[in-house]
Design a protein around this motif. Structure first.
Motif, PDB file in Angstrom:
ATOM      1  N   GLU A   1       0.821  -1.109   0.207  1.00 20.52           N
ATOM      2  CA  GLU A   1       0.021  -0.096  -0.043  1.00 20.52           C
ATOM      3  C   GLU A   1       0.906   1.321   0.087  1.00 20.52           C
ATOM      4  OE1 GLU A   1      -2.359  -0.159   3.418  1.00 20.52           O
ATOM      5  OE2 GLU A   1      -3.891  -1.948   2.258  1.00 20.52           O
ATOM      6  N   ARG A   2       1.909   1.004   0.572  1.00 18.70           N
ATOM      7  CA  ARG A   2       2.891   2.490   0.690  1.00 18.70           C
ATOM      8  C   ARG A   2       3.274   2.867  -0.831  1.00 18.70           C
ATOM      9  NH1 ARG A   2       7.570   0.287   4.740  1.00 18.70           N
ATOM     10  NH2 ARG A   2       6.253  -0.457   6.488  1.00 18.70           N
ATOM     11  N   THR A   3       3.321   2.177  -1.769  1.00 17.33           N
ATOM     12  CA  THR A   3       3.750   2.364  -3.089  1.00 17.33           C
ATOM     13  C   THR A   3       2.636   2.602  -3.991  1.00 17.33           C
ATOM     14  OG1 THR A   3       4.588   0.233  -3.675  1.00 17.33           O
ATOM     15  CG2 THR A   3       6.330   1.692  -3.014  1.00 17.33           C
ATOM     16  N   ARG A   4       1.470   1.800  -3.748  1.00 18.33           N
ATOM     17  CA  ARG A   4       0.492   2.080  -4.408  1.00 18.33           C
ATOM     18  C   ARG A   4      -0.354   3.314  -4.116  1.00 18.33           C
ATOM     19  NH1 ARG A   4      -2.496  -4.109  -3.756  1.00 18.33           N
ATOM     20  NH2 ARG A   4      -0.987  -5.000  -5.138  1.00 18.33           N
ATOM     21  N   ILE A   5      -0.154   3.907  -3.046  1.00 15.89           N
ATOM     22  CA  ILE A   5      -0.628   5.157  -2.955  1.00 15.89           C
ATOM     23  C   ILE A   5      -0.016   6.178  -3.648  1.00 15.89           C
ATOM     24  CG2 ILE A   5      -0.931   6.801  -1.163  1.00 15.89           C
ATOM     25  CD1 ILE A   5      -1.452   4.826   0.865  1.00 15.89           C
ATOM     26  N   LEU A   6       1.548   5.994  -3.675  1.00 11.82           N
ATOM     27  CA  LEU A   6       2.288   7.221  -4.172  1.00 11.82           C
ATOM     28  C   LEU A   6       2.161   6.750  -6.099  1.00 11.82           C
ATOM     29  CD1 LEU A   6       5.803   6.901  -2.481  1.00 11.82           C
ATOM     30  CD2 LEU A   6       4.083   8.792  -2.194  1.00 11.82           C
ATOM     31  N   VAL A   7       1.517   5.787  -6.316  1.00 12.08           N
ATOM     32  CA  VAL A   7       1.246   5.916  -7.625  1.00 12.08           C
ATOM     33  C   VAL A   7       0.461   6.703  -8.209  1.00 12.08           C
ATOM     34  CG1 VAL A   7       0.243   4.302  -9.449  1.00 12.08           C
ATOM     35  CG2 VAL A   7       1.940   3.414  -8.000  1.00 12.08           C
ATOM     36  N   ARG A   8      -0.585   7.025  -7.382  1.00 10.88           N
ATOM     37  CA  ARG A   8      -1.901   8.001  -7.599  1.00 10.88           C
ATOM     38  C   ARG A   8      -1.493   9.526  -6.988  1.00 10.88           C
ATOM     39  NH1 ARG A   8      -6.542   5.432  -9.320  1.00 10.88           N
ATOM     40  NH2 ARG A   8      -5.976   3.794 -10.355  1.00 10.88           N
ATOM     41  N   MET A   9      -0.611   9.258  -5.677  1.00  6.89           N
ATOM     42  CA  MET A   9      -0.485  10.499  -5.163  1.00  6.89           C
ATOM     43  C   MET A   9       0.618  11.574  -5.760  1.00  6.89           C
ATOM     44  SD  MET A   9       0.725  11.048  -1.109  1.00  6.89           S
ATOM     45  CE  MET A   9       0.750  12.491  -0.230  1.00  6.89           C
ATOM     46  N   GLY A  10       1.585  10.796  -6.565  1.00  8.32           N
ATOM     47  CA  GLY A  10       2.685  11.633  -6.996  1.00  8.32           C
ATOM     48  C   GLY A  10       2.124  12.541  -8.342  1.00  8.32           C
ATOM     49  N   PRO A  11       1.297  12.143  -9.385  1.00 10.11           N
ATOM     50  CA  PRO A  11       0.832  12.984 -10.261  1.00 10.11           C
ATOM     51  C   PRO A  11      -0.122  13.972  -9.828  1.00 10.11           C
ATOM     52  CG  PRO A  11       0.668  10.706 -10.993  1.00 10.11           C
ATOM     53  CD  PRO A  11       1.165  10.306  -9.421  1.00 10.11           C
ATOM     54  N   ALA A  12      -0.899  13.560  -8.843  1.00 11.69           N
ATOM     55  CA  ALA A  12      -1.973  14.403  -8.109  1.00 11.69           C
ATOM     56  C   ALA A  12      -1.104  15.820  -7.521  1.00 11.69           C
ATOM     57  CB  ALA A  12      -2.623  14.173  -6.868  1.00 11.69           C
ATOM     58  N   LEU A  13       0.000  15.621  -6.890  1.00 14.75           N
ATOM     59  CA  LEU A  13       0.617  16.334  -6.121  1.00 14.75           C
ATOM     60  C   LEU A  13       1.383  17.419  -7.259  1.00 14.75           C
ATOM     61  CD1 LEU A  13       2.595  14.585  -3.136  1.00 14.75           C
ATOM     62  CD2 LEU A  13       0.683  16.237  -3.073  1.00 14.75           C
ATOM     63  N   GLY A  14       1.700  16.642  -8.498  1.00 17.89           N
ATOM     64  CA  GLY A  14       2.460  17.357  -9.551  1.00 17.89           C
ATOM     65  C   GLY A  14       1.351  18.192 -10.193  1.00 17.89           C
ATOM     66  N   LEU A  15       0.172  17.804 -10.533  1.00 14.95           N
ATOM     67  CA  LEU A  15      -0.844  18.508 -11.036  1.00 14.95           C
ATOM     68  C   LEU A  15      -1.208  19.852  -9.856  1.00 14.95           C
ATOM     69  CD1 LEU A  15      -2.992  19.099 -13.345  1.00 14.95           C
ATOM     70  CD2 LEU A  15      -4.584  17.721 -11.964  1.00 14.95           C
ATOM     71  N   MET A  16      -1.271  19.542  -8.741  1.00 17.28           N
ATOM     72  CA  MET A  16      -1.479  20.692  -7.869  1.00 17.28           C
ATOM     73  C   MET A  16      -0.430  21.720  -7.917  1.00 17.28           C
ATOM     74  SD  MET A  16      -3.239  18.667  -4.530  1.00 17.28           S
ATOM     75  CE  MET A  16      -3.461  20.096  -3.729  1.00 17.28           C
ATOM     76  N   GLY A  17       0.701  21.213  -8.043  1.00 16.64           N
ATOM     77  CA  GLY A  17       1.867  22.128  -7.857  1.00 16.64           C
ATOM     78  C   GLY A  17       2.104  23.002  -9.175  1.00 16.64           C
ATOM     79  N   THR A  18       1.524  22.656 -10.321  1.00 17.91           N
ATOM     80  CA  THR A  18       1.588  23.123 -11.351  1.00 17.91           C
ATOM     81  C   THR A  18       0.290  23.985 -11.495  1.00 17.91           C
ATOM     82  OG1 THR A  18       2.020  21.147 -12.581  1.00 17.91           O
ATOM     83  CG2 THR A  18       1.126  22.867 -14.074  1.00 17.91           C
ATOM     84  N   LEU A  19      -0.794  23.924 -11.156  1.00 11.85           N
ATOM     85  CA  LEU A  19      -1.773  24.958 -11.376  1.00 11.85           C
ATOM     86  C   LEU A  19      -1.902  26.004 -10.321  1.00 11.85           C
ATOM     87  CD1 LEU A  19      -4.834  22.438 -11.834  1.00 11.85           C
ATOM     88  CD2 LEU A  19      -3.502  23.772 -13.619  1.00 11.85           C
ATOM     89  N   ILE A  20      -1.456  25.713  -8.970  1.00  8.13           N
ATOM     90  CA  ILE A  20      -1.378  26.781  -7.946  1.00  8.13           C
ATOM     91  C   ILE A  20      -0.524  28.109  -8.237  1.00  8.13           C
ATOM     92  CG2 ILE A  20      -0.634  27.385  -5.651  1.00  8.13           C
ATOM     93  CD1 ILE A  20      -1.586  24.616  -4.740  1.00  8.13           C
ATOM     94  N   PRO A  21       0.936  27.671  -8.939  1.00  6.62           N
ATOM     95  CA  PRO A  21       1.663  28.824  -9.322  1.00  6.62           C
ATOM     96  C   PRO A  21       1.218  29.607 -10.535  1.00  6.62           C
ATOM     97  CG  PRO A  21       3.267  27.055  -8.998  1.00  6.62           C
ATOM     98  CD  PRO A  21       1.593  26.703  -8.935  1.00  6.62           C
ATOM     99  N   LEU A  22       0.264  28.812 -11.236  1.00  7.94           N
ATOM    100  CA  LEU A  22      -0.316  29.714 -12.559  1.00  7.94           C
ATOM    101  C   LEU A  22      -1.215  30.700 -12.533  1.00  7.94           C
ATOM    102  CD1 LEU A  22      -1.370  26.643 -14.981  1.00  7.94           C
ATOM    103  CD2 LEU A  22       0.655  27.978 -15.087  1.00  7.94           C
ATOM    104  N   SER A  23      -1.698  31.123 -11.296  1.00  3.67           N
ATOM    105  CA  SER A  23      -2.528  32.114 -11.004  1.00  3.67           C
ATOM    106  C   SER A  23      -1.750  33.398 -10.762  1.00  3.67           C
ATOM    107  CB  SER A  23      -3.529  31.858  -9.814  1.00  3.67           C
ATOM    108  OG  SER A  23      -4.302  30.908 -10.205  1.00  3.67           O
ATOM    109  N   PRO A  24      -0.842  33.260  -9.712  1.00  2.00           N
ATOM    110  CA  PRO A  24       0.144  34.567  -9.444  1.00  2.00           C
ATOM    111  C   PRO A  24       0.985  34.627 -10.973  1.00  2.00           C
ATOM    112  CG  PRO A  24       0.930  32.777  -8.221  1.00  2.00           C
ATOM    113  CD  PRO A  24      -0.548  32.193  -9.006  1.00  2.00           C
ATOM    114  N   ALA A  25       1.316  33.659 -11.769  1.00  2.00           N
ATOM    115  CA  ALA A  25       1.996  33.824 -12.679  1.00  2.00           C
ATOM    116  C   ALA A  25       1.261  34.863 -13.955  1.00  2.00           C
ATOM    117  CB  ALA A  25       2.562  32.493 -13.604  1.00  2.00           C
TER     118      ALA A  25
END
Length: 308
Positions: free
Chosen positions: A119-143
């Motif tokens: 379960e440790r790595t299975r969670i990261l399979v979905r959690m990694g792209p989700a964090l990447g998408l959030m980290g992409t969209l959040i800085p776009l507003s101030p940009a």
């Protein structure tokens, strides 16, 4: 204050937590990748011949009643703590009355521990792209706001953060997927080895401890065996070998049961002789007639003379 500003403030406040979570996820997946390499190294000499040789050694130790050696060999077959505990439980629980249920529960616990490890790595399979998408969209507003203001430097910095977190999220998901896929195959093979050992030891008889108190059924069986042994060893006296009084056994001597007679065909019987006619019994003389007293007749008067 408008609701749009509230959501913008919340999203802007999540920027640093997302960046920290992405950084920790990268470190965690790298550690899991190193642990996977260590597990692969342990299983480098894995093979069916090694498993069968260890199973034969365990069988020989159990047949000789040496449970300590059998436990040591079984634990040596495990590639992790969960597998070693499951193999040891198979040997430890064999002699108990409800051994099948106990072993089945230990096998289920071993399966759950393997799933929890995955379960440790299975969670990261979905959690990694989700964090990447959030980290992409959040800085776009101030940009975009900096672009409207003509602040190119801030626009450049925000876009760098957005794209970097996207790459980090994809890397986390990719490495976690590889680790989960390989571990899933390894743990399935481990579970198959444990089942093979369990099936191989099912034909080995258990050796109950002599110090363990016998149950009710065991006591009844022991009593019956003792009685049958005493009956078998009893010597019956014969005319040719008389037994003295001092040598007689205290146990009651039971005479041997004669074997059942073989059924014989019924002998033909002759018809019964015809009965002779019965002779008439002699008739008894009739009884004498009763004697009645004789009554003399009455005297008649003389007849009168007739006239002329």
């Amino acid at each position: 204050m408008k609701i749009e500003n509230v959501i913008f403030d919340i999203a802007d406040a999540l920027l640093y937590p997302v960046l920290i979570a992405a950084l920790l996820s990268i470190l965690f997946v790298v550690v899991e990748l190193g642990a996977l390499l260590a597990e692969l190294r342990k299983r480098r000499g894995r093979g069916l011949a090694r498993l069968e040789h260890a199973l034969d050694a365990i069988r020989a130790a159990l047949a000789a009643g040496d449970n300590v050696t059998a436990l040591s060999i079984a634990r040596g077959l495990g590639y992790n703590g969960a597998m070693s505990d499951a193999l040891a439980a198979i040997i430890e629980q064999r002699g108990k009355p409800d051994a099948p249920d106990r072993i089945a529960k230990r096998m289920a616990e071993y399966d759950y521990r393997s799933m929890r490890r995955l379960e440790r790595t299975r969670i990261l399979v979905r959690m990694g792209p989700a964090l990447g998408l959030m980290g992409t969209l959040i800085p776009l507003s101030p940009a975009l706001a900096a672009l409207a203001e003509g602040n190119v430097q801030r626009l450049t910095d925000d876009l760098r953060v957005a794209f970097s977190v996207t790459v980090a999220g994809l890397l986390i998901g990719m490495l976690a997927f590889i680790v989960s896929l390989v571990r899933d195959r390894l743990y399935a093979q481990d579970y198959s080895d444990v089942e093979y050992v369990l099936a191989g030891l099912s034909s080995i008889p258990t050796h109950p401890s002599p110090k363990a108190p016998a149950s009710g059924e065991a006591k009844v069986a022991a009593t019956e065996v003792a009685q049958s042994g005493a009956t078998a060893t009893a010597v019956l006296p014969t005319p040719s070998t008389p037994v003295s009084t001092g040598q007689q056994s205290s146990a009651p001597v039971q005479p041997p049961t004669p074997p059942p007679a073989a059924p014989t065909a019924p002998a033909p019987t002759a018809p019964p002789p015809a009965a002779a006619p019965a002779s008439p019994a002699p008739a008894s003389p009739p009884p004498p007639p009763a004697q009645t007293p004789q009554i003399p007749p009455a005297a008649t008067p003389p007849a009168a003379p007739e006239g002329p």
